[in-house]
Structures are given as C-alpha cells and as structure tokens.
Design a protein around this motif. Structure first.
Motif, short mmCIF file in Angstrom:
data_model
loop_
_atom_site.label_atom_id
_atom_site.label_comp_id
_atom_site.label_asym_id
_atom_site.label_seq_id
_atom_site.Cartn_x
_atom_site.Cartn_y
_atom_site.Cartn_z
N ILE A 1 59.37 55.55 -9.67
CA ILE A 1 58.43 54.47 -9.80
C ILE A 1 58.78 53.60 -8.48
CG2 ILE A 1 58.20 52.22 -11.14
CD1 ILE A 1 59.21 53.75 -13.65
N GLU A 2 59.93 53.52 -8.14
CA GLU A 2 60.37 52.88 -7.14
C GLU A 2 59.51 53.50 -5.79
OE1 GLU A 2 64.79 53.20 -6.69
OE2 GLU A 2 65.26 51.61 -7.92
N LYS A 3 59.61 54.68 -5.62
CA LYS A 3 58.77 55.22 -4.37
C LYS A 3 57.20 54.87 -4.51
CE LYS A 3 61.87 59.26 -3.88
NZ LYS A 3 61.86 60.63 -3.73
N ALA A 4 56.85 55.02 -5.67
CA ALA A 4 55.35 54.41 -5.88
C ALA A 4 54.98 52.98 -5.36
CB ALA A 4 54.84 54.67 -7.35
N LEU A 5 56.09 52.10 -6.01
CA LEU A 5 56.06 50.92 -5.43
C LEU A 5 56.00 50.67 -4.06
CD1 LEU A 5 58.14 49.09 -8.29
CD2 LEU A 5 55.63 49.01 -8.08
N ALA B 1 56.12 45.06 -25.01
CA ALA B 1 55.60 45.39 -26.37
C ALA B 1 54.68 46.77 -26.45
CB ALA B 1 54.17 44.46 -26.52
N GLY B 2 55.01 47.52 -25.30
CA GLY B 2 54.62 48.85 -25.27
C GLY B 2 53.15 49.05 -24.80
N ASN B 3 52.46 47.83 -24.68
CA ASN B 3 51.18 47.78 -24.20
C ASN B 3 50.57 48.03 -22.67
OD1 ASN B 3 48.14 47.87 -24.44
ND2 ASN B 3 48.19 45.94 -25.58
N LEU C 1 62.84 44.97 -14.94
CA LEU C 1 62.07 44.82 -16.11
C LEU C 1 62.27 46.02 -16.82
CD1 LEU C 1 60.17 43.76 -18.37
CD2 LEU C 1 58.33 44.23 -16.80
N LEU C 2 62.00 46.98 -16.07
CA LEU C 2 62.02 48.51 -16.62
C LEU C 2 63.37 48.94 -16.94
CD1 LEU C 2 59.45 50.41 -14.35
CD2 LEU C 2 59.24 49.26 -16.57
N GLN C 3 64.55 48.29 -16.22
CA GLN C 3 65.90 48.61 -16.79
C GLN C 3 66.58 47.84 -17.75
OE1 GLN C 3 67.36 48.67 -12.63
NE2 GLN C 3 67.32 50.87 -12.36
N GLU C 4 65.67 46.98 -18.19
CA GLU C 4 66.43 46.04 -19.26
C GLU C 4 66.76 46.95 -20.60
OE1 GLU C 4 63.89 42.88 -20.20
OE2 GLU C 4 64.21 41.73 -18.30
N PRO C 5 67.74 46.52 -21.25
CA PRO C 5 68.03 47.23 -22.45
C PRO C 5 67.25 47.18 -23.56
CG PRO C 5 69.79 45.80 -21.62
CD PRO C 5 68.78 45.52 -20.89
N THR C 6 66.30 46.46 -23.61
CA THR C 6 65.29 46.34 -24.57
C THR C 6 64.08 47.34 -24.50
OG1 THR C 6 63.88 44.55 -23.28
CG2 THR C 6 65.44 43.77 -24.82
N LEU C 7 64.09 47.70 -23.27
CA LEU C 7 63.14 48.82 -23.10
C LEU C 7 63.68 50.21 -23.78
CD1 LEU C 7 61.38 48.01 -19.80
CD2 LEU C 7 60.57 47.60 -22.00
N LYS D 1 53.58 54.95 -13.26
CA LYS D 1 54.31 55.86 -13.38
C LYS D 1 55.51 55.75 -14.50
CE LYS D 1 53.26 58.03 -9.47
NZ LYS D 1 53.04 59.36 -9.28
N ILE D 2 55.16 54.69 -15.41
CA ILE D 2 56.01 54.45 -16.46
C ILE D 2 55.98 55.54 -17.15
CG2 ILE D 2 56.32 53.34 -18.82
CD1 ILE D 2 55.51 50.66 -17.30
N GLY D 3 57.30 55.97 -17.56
CA GLY D 3 57.78 57.35 -18.34
C GLY D 3 58.43 58.22 -17.71
N LYS D 4 58.23 58.02 -16.29
CA LYS D 4 58.75 58.82 -15.11
C LYS D 4 60.07 58.38 -14.64
CE LYS D 4 54.47 61.10 -13.76
NZ LYS D 4 53.82 61.50 -12.59
#
Length: 234
Positions: free
Chosen positions: A120-124, A85-87, A228-234, A112-115
């Motif tokens: 993001i993988e390194k942060a996780l 939902a972008g929240n 989740l971040l790589q889903e096409p809906t994003l 890290k979302i947006g980078k």
C-alpha cells in the motif's frame, strides 16, 4: 570597451547640446511603445515569443494547481468513516469524484487494501510521484525561458554595437544621428530580454511555491491514510 564608452559618451553629449539649443524639443510627442520596440530589430521577435510562452505556461499551470488545491476539509474524515465501516467501494467512489491529486492517490491506496502495508505504501508513493509530475508539467520550460531571454537581449546588444561601428565606418564620423539606431537596438533588446527573464523567473518561483504546498498535502494525506489502516479498530 573604452572605445564604445567614448562613442556613447560623445553621442550623449551631442544629444544634450542639441536639446539645449532647441527649446522646442520639449514639445515633441512622447515615444510610442510599439515604435520603440520595433527599433530593437528582429531580435525582439524571439524575445516577445518567449514572453508569450512564459505567460501561457504560467496561466495554464496556475489554473491546474488551483484546481488541484480544492479539497474539502472533511474529505479525509469521510474516507476514514467509510474505510472503518468496511465500505471500500464507496470510499473509492468518493476519492474518484474529487478528481484531485489527493483523491487519485487515495484511490490507488484503496485498491490495495487487504494486501501488506508495504504494498500500500509503495502504491501511494508511486501515485504521489505521478501527481507531482503532472503538477510540474512544463515548469522546466518556464525556468529555461527565465535564463534564455536575457541571452537573447545580449545578442541584441552585440548586434546593436555592430550596427554602430558599421554606420560609423560608412559615414567616417561620429554623430548622434548615425549611432542612434544601434544605440536603440542595444538598449531596447537588453531591457526587453532582462524584463522577460525577470517575469519568467518570478512566475517560475511562484508556481514552485504553490506546488510545494500541494506536495505537502499529498505527503501528509498519505501518512494519514497509512495511520488509518494501522489503527487497531481495523
């Protein structure tokens, strides 16, 4: 070693003869555990300290691990709904309120979302390693106790043998009353050291098993988040 075995055998034979000639021995009171432990000598003090240390670390780590394991089954679904939902702020707030390894790791990823996905993988990954380190805190000490306690028992065994020879030398005679003190110290310290070592070893491996389960949860959650971040809906 043969001489020591002969001494112990003679002492045991003397004890058996004494019991056979004295039928009232069966009426004696049972051995008091505290008095029995005190017969182990000064070496019992570090062994008991190791026991208390092992129990403290086990209970403290068990509480921490059990608290970290409490994650709602729908937690990841809520995160997914908010992210789609972008929240992002609400998703971070939800992750922070959980105050668990999984929640703290996801909060790092959400920042890290947006980078690029690599960032993001390194942060996780770095957050996950930190959480594992927190779970394993003081665990190596417990493992060391499992190895050190029997060694203290062995020291007590050597000290007991020294006492036996010293008493025999002074009395110039082998008698159950003379060698009993050294035998008590030898056997009690050996048994106590082994018992503490076994307790610490079991506690250590039990905690390692529970931590491995938490590591699996952390890794699987990280994979779900990346997917989740790589889903096409994003």
């Amino acid at each position: 070693m043969e001489l020591i075995s002969n001494i112990i055998l003679q002492a045991a034979n003397t004890a058996v003869d004494s019991l056979s000639n004295n039928t009232s021995a069966t009426k004696h009171e049972g051995i008091n555990l505290l008095n029995l432990l005190m017969r182990g000598g000064w070496i019992m003090l570090p062994i008991l300290l190791l026991l208390f240390g092992a129990l403290y670390i086990f209970v403290e780590r068990l509480i921490v691990i059990n608290r970290s394991a409490h994650v709602d089954t729908g937690f990841m679904n809520q995160i997914q709904t908010l992210v789609q939902a972008g929240n992002i702020d609400a998703a971070r707030t939800l992750a922070q309120t959980k105050n668990t390894p999984v929640g703290r790791m996801l909060d790092k990823g959400l920042r890290k979302i947006g980078k690029p996905i690599e960032d993001i993988e390194k942060a996780l990954e770095s957050a996950g390693k930190l959480e594992v380190y927190r779970l394993e805190k003081n665990l190596p000490i417990l493992g060391n106790i499992a190895g050190i306690a029997p060694m203290f028992g062995f020291i007590g065994t050597i000290a007991g043998v020294i006492v036996i020879f010293h008493e025999i030398e002074l009395a110039n005679n082998i008698d159950i009353g003379i060698v009993a003190g050294g035998l008590y110290q030898k056997m009690i310290t050996s048994a106590a050291g082994l018992a503490v070592g076994i307790i610490a070893k079991i506690a250590y491996h039990y905690l390692v098993l529970k931590i491995d389960r938490e590591i699996y949860k952390i890794e699987s959650t990280a994979i779900q988040f990346i997917d989740l971040l790589q889903e096409p809906t994003l």
